[in-house]
Design a protein around this motif. Sequence first.
Motif, PDB file in Angstrom:
ATOM      1  N   ASN A  85      11.761  16.817  25.150  1.00 56.46           N
ATOM      2  CA  ASN A  85      10.167  17.600  25.011  1.00 56.46           C
ATOM      3  C   ASN A  85      10.634  18.749  25.420  1.00 56.46           C
ATOM      4  O   ASN A  85      11.756  19.623  25.603  1.00 56.46           O
ATOM      5  N   TYR A  86       9.091  19.416  24.305  1.00 61.46           N
ATOM      6  CA  TYR A  86       9.651  20.909  24.594  1.00 61.46           C
ATOM      7  C   TYR A  86       8.505  21.619  25.281  1.00 61.46           C
ATOM      8  O   TYR A  86       7.577  21.131  24.986  1.00 61.46           O
TER       9      TYR A  86
ATOM     10  N   ASP B  19       5.990  24.117  24.935  1.00 63.91           N
ATOM     11  CA  ASP B  19       3.914  24.152  23.534  1.00 63.91           C
ATOM     12  C   ASP B  19       4.114  25.376  22.795  1.00 63.91           C
ATOM     13  O   ASP B  19       4.398  25.152  21.466  1.00 63.91           O
ATOM     14  N   SER B  20       4.852  26.623  23.561  1.00 65.61           N
ATOM     15  CA  SER B  20       5.333  27.358  22.443  1.00 65.61           C
ATOM     16  C   SER B  20       6.316  27.397  20.890  1.00 65.61           C
ATOM     17  O   SER B  20       6.194  28.046  20.248  1.00 65.61           O
TER      18      SER B  20
ATOM     19  N   LYS C 286       6.450  23.675  19.671  1.00 63.15           N
ATOM     20  CA  LYS C 286       6.889  22.708  18.972  1.00 63.15           C
ATOM     21  C   LYS C 286       6.496  22.771  17.850  1.00 63.15           C
ATOM     22  O   LYS C 286       5.404  23.597  17.306  1.00 63.15           O
TER      23      LYS C 286
END
Length: 119
Positions: A58-59, A61-62, A64
């Motif tokens: 998982n990443y 949002d900034s 991705k």
Amino acid sequence: QVQLVESGVGLVQAGGSLIVSCAASGRVDSIVAMGWYRQAPGKQRDLVAKITRGDTTNYADSVKGRFIISRDGFWNTVDLQMNSLSPADTAVYYCRADIYRDGHWDAYWGQGTQVTVSS
């Protein structure tokens, strides 16, 4: 205990790429997940990317679509490939290992590595 050593201190121009690596040693068999966090001056430390024992990632949002986290087969190394870097990515990047052993959770941190992106 788990020891973490980051490498890949970097100065890169905006739009460039950089890889930071985290080498784990010690009780790596107890690691459940590892992740990269970052902390810019005056800001809190935030999750950038995380990978679990089952290779779920998982990443933030900034990052991705720009950053990729990967690991070797057994937590020896966790890499963060950073692409299309911008000055907003400038921070100290920390590696973290989450462990579960004897019914208890714990976390270990590396010493941090500076990433600077110039405009």
